[in-house]
Design a protein around this motif. Structure first.
Motif, PDB file in Angstrom:
ATOM      1  N   SER A  32     -10.182  -7.978 -11.397  1.00  0.00           N
ATOM      2  CA  SER A  32     -10.009  -8.940 -12.495  1.00  0.00           C
ATOM      3  C   SER A  32     -11.306  -9.683 -12.792  1.00  0.00           C
ATOM      4  CB  SER A  32      -8.901  -9.940 -12.135  1.00  0.00           C
ATOM      5  OG  SER A  32      -7.639  -9.313 -12.098  1.00  0.00           O
ATOM      6  N   ILE A  60     -11.376 -17.868 -15.922  1.00  0.00           N
ATOM      7  CA  ILE A  60     -10.204 -17.974 -16.805  1.00  0.00           C
ATOM      8  C   ILE A  60     -10.162 -19.343 -17.470  1.00  0.00           C
ATOM      9  CG2 ILE A  60      -7.683 -18.085 -16.848  1.00  0.00           C
ATOM     10  CD1 ILE A  60      -7.656 -15.969 -14.647  1.00  0.00           C
ATOM     11  N   PHE A 108      -8.130 -11.477 -21.464  1.00  0.00           N
ATOM     12  CA  PHE A 108      -7.032 -12.112 -20.740  1.00  0.00           C
ATOM     13  C   PHE A 108      -6.006 -11.069 -20.277  1.00  0.00           C
ATOM     14  CE2 PHE A 108      -7.797 -16.267 -23.202  1.00  0.00           C
ATOM     15  CZ  PHE A 108      -8.471 -16.833 -22.134  1.00  0.00           C
ATOM     16  N   GLY A 149      -6.091 -10.004 -16.328  1.00  0.00           N
ATOM     17  CA  GLY A 149      -5.015 -10.552 -15.506  1.00  0.00           C
ATOM     18  C   GLY A 149      -4.185  -9.506 -14.809  1.00  0.00           C
ATOM     19  N   TYR A 163       1.055 -16.583 -17.836  1.00  0.00           N
ATOM     20  CA  TYR A 163       0.226 -15.485 -18.326  1.00  0.00           C
ATOM     21  C   TYR A 163       0.909 -14.770 -19.493  1.00  0.00           C
ATOM     22  CZ  TYR A 163      -1.853 -10.744 -18.022  1.00  0.00           C
ATOM     23  OH  TYR A 163      -2.435  -9.523 -18.283  1.00  0.00           O
TER      24      TYR A 163
END
Length: 653
Positions: free
Chosen positions: A410, A570, A589, A593, A625
């Motif tokens: 990530s 993030i 994103f 994620g 999320y």
């Protein structure tokens, strides 16, 4: 309080309170924050408003960092000026200032459906002496003040002249310029003209070299305004179109509303046509979204002032307007040639790819052998021996190492994307996000040593990747974004505030989780649910093999540090990068994620570590999320398609 927190959290609460109480609480909160050590840094960090040189201008000869001012009536006591100065404004209006204080405790009324505010007394202020004392003490910021000098209500022209002389003499040392008020008093036109001429002469004597701008009430009749321009206005440095509609009978004033922008535009166009380009024009009302400011500037205003727009649109309005002005000013200039791959951003891209490759390899190892040969050497026992002693220990170690592997992938995705779309384009926020996250990540390497275990593989990876970070930092430059910003406070934008809030909360939650895991890893190593899953106490594990806990501590501290590093990336991206049409950020994103959440959930299911309390933070994070992606999609991705279609259409013509 940036827009995402204002619209998602604070505005619904504040709008349930009486207007005066809500205003006082808000101003005291942000003003108090700005006065504590590091407070202004926090405000800047949350908003990340970096004023570009492109915005620099002059207002009646006074240099300003950007053409956006703050209306005095929003914060009449200067409670939060130090904080508001960090929002991306170029100057602050003080006023109305009268020779004696005018107090009012009557309710302030919000008309939310019209985005208007009604104040009970348009003359309310602390009085000249109190304001001078405040300015003498210091304001905590360097923005220029334009002071609006207003006669006491009910004054005759002669009384008003004496008051203006007193005000000019007292405030001249602290003002960059003056707004000369008084046209709302209802005097005959010949007395108004004589008053303005004499005030101009007083100002030139008492505040030599400082500009005087004529303050025209918003409801001032167009015919009288034309007469005023032809006679008195020429001797002034400019004109301010007032923000409020005043009620002469009750002294109340109404700020904002649907008709405010139209009234401002009509008067600004008239003034610019009549005065030419030499005079400065300030549009002091009607701005609730970036499009409003652009229209007023295009109509001939040199600057705009914000008041009700900050209440209804949120504190991020100055930043959004500045971004719109920058784009408007640079869109027809020659585009900056992006740096070559090897100049700086390419190295960060390679660092991200290296993190992804390392994460994949770590995942493969953690899902098969789990232990590397040097791990077994450190323990003095093999994996099979550990399994015969307790079958859950290897599973538990696999759980830590796979979650670390997913987090590494990530991080790599975020770094690669921030490099390709952020650093390459010279976006200041992307540079801050990447460097801060990398600094945290590389510093966390020292957590591995907390229990005396040195991991040669981690050390090798760090030694390979660190030079890439150093090469990234060479010659980085900031450039304004060339993507069209959002201009409207529409439903898509309002929805995006909730999505942005989800990702900021998610990032902060992951940061807390990373710090907690790191702290546990270098102290107690285990939480209660870990020991319940393993079926042994820490003492029993240490008694069987005193090297086992240091090895597990190394894994835990490393995962915590990596998680905190990802959380920084993030959070920074969510705080500063969310802009209309920035589709790449939505995909970052999404793909950034998935590896972390997939690793965290699947390994728990696989090894049977399903304690609800232990996994509750993960469930909450996955919920934030998913909701955040859903809410942000129209703003980030659908808008990108809209802008692309508009661009292609324009190119055809």
């Amino acid at each position: 309080m940036p827009d995402w927190s204002y619209h998602a959290i604070f505005r619904p609460l504040l709008f349930r309170l009486p207007g005066r109480i809500a205003r006082n609480w808000t101003l005291h909160a942000i003003g108090g924050l700005s006065r504590i050590p590091g407070g202004t840094f926090v405000i800047k960090t949350m908003g990340h408003m970096e004023l570009s040189p492109v915005l620099e201008d002059q207002l009646a000869g006074v240099p300003i960092a950007c053409p956006i001012g703050l209306s005095s009536s929003l914060d009449p006591h200067g409670t939060a000026h130090k904080a508001l100065a960090q929002f991306g404004i170029g100057f602050i209006e003080l006023g109305p200032v009268t020779v004696r204080a005018v107090h009012s405790d009557a309710p302030i009324t919000r008309i939310a459906e019209e985005e208007a505010i009604v104040y009970p007394d348009g003359y309310a202020n602390d009085g000249a002496d109190a304001i001078v004392a405040r300015l003498r003490k210091g304001t905590g910021h360097r923005l220029p003040h334009f002071v609006r000098l207003t006669p006491m209500p009910g004054s005759s022209p002669r009384e008003a002249l004496l008051q203006q002389q007193e005000l000019l003499e007292k405030l001249a040392p602290y003002a960059a310029g003056f707004y000369i008020d008084g046209l709302a008093e209802g005097w005959p036109s010949e007395e108004v003209l004589a008053y303005l001429d004499e005030v101009r002469q007083l100002g030139q004597a008492a505040a030599e070299g400082k500009p005087l701008l004529l303050y025209v009430p918003q409801q001032y009749p167009i015919g009288m305004l034309r007469e005023l321009v032809d006679t008195a206005a020429a001797g002034y440095s400019g004109v301010v179109v007032g923000e409020a509609q005043r009620d002469a009978g009750t002294r109340s004033m109404r700020v904002g509303g649907a008709e405010a922008l139209a009234a401002q535009l009509e008067r600004v166009r008239l003034l610019r046509e009549a005065l030419g380009e030499a005079s400065s024009i300030v549009a002091a009302g009607g701005v609730h979204q970036p499009q409003d400011a652009l229209e007023l500037l295009a109509a001939g205003a040199n600057s705009v002032q914000l008041h009700s727009g900050l209440v209804y649109a949120g504190p991020g309005l100055p930043k959004r307007i500045n971004e719109a002005i920058i784009y408007d000013r640079i869109q027809h200039t020659e585009e900056q040639i992006p740096p070559s791959f090897w100049a700086n951003w390419g190295w960060m891209n390679l660092l991200g790819i290296g993190m992804m490759v390392g994460g994949v390899l770590a995942w493969l190892i953690a899902s098969t052998t789990v232990l590397l040969p040097y791990d077994e050497t450190f323990l003095g026992v093999s994996r099979s021996v550990i399994n015969r002693f307790n079958g859950h220990i290897i599973h538990f170690m696999s759980h830590d190492r796979i979650t670390l592997a997913g987090t590494m992938i990530s991080i790599g995705i975020f770094y690669s994307q921030l490099a390709r779309h952020g650093l390459r384009s010279g976006l200041h926020w992307a540079r801050t996000a990447v460097i801060t996250s990398c600094a945290v990540g590389f510093s966390s390497f020292f957590l591995y040593l907390g229990y005396g275990y040195f991991d040669p593989l981690h050390a090798t990876v760090a030694a390979i990747l660190l030079p890439m970070l150093l090469l990234t930092m060479r010659g980085l430059k900031d450039y304004p974004s060339r993507k069209p910003p959002g201009l409207l406070n529409d439903a898509v934008w309002r929805r995006a505030q909730w999505g942005q809030c989800c990702f900021v909360v998610l990032g902060c939650g992951l940061a807390i989780g990373g710090l907690t895991i790191s702290f546990v890893g270098i102290t107690n190593v285990f939480v209660d649910t870990d020991l319940v899953y393993i079926g042994l106490t820490a003492e029993q594990l240490a008694a069987w093999n005193n090297q086992l806990i240091p090895l597990i501590a190394h894994d835990r501290a490393g995962f915590g540090g990596a998680l905190f590093s990802l959380a920084v990336a993030i959070t920074a991206s969510a705080l500063w990068g969310v802009g209309q049409g920035e589709s790449w950020l939505w995909w970052t994103f999404l793909w950034g994620g998935l590896p972390g959440f997939t690793a965290g959930l699947l390994i728990h299911f696989h090894i049977g570590y399903m304690d609800f309390i232990h996994l509750l933070p993960v469930y909450i994070a996955v919920m934030l999320y998913g909701i955040g992606l859903y809410l942000l999609y129209p703003f980030l991705v659908s808008s990108a398609g809209k802008y692309a279609r508009v661009t292609r259409t324009n190119e055809q013509f």
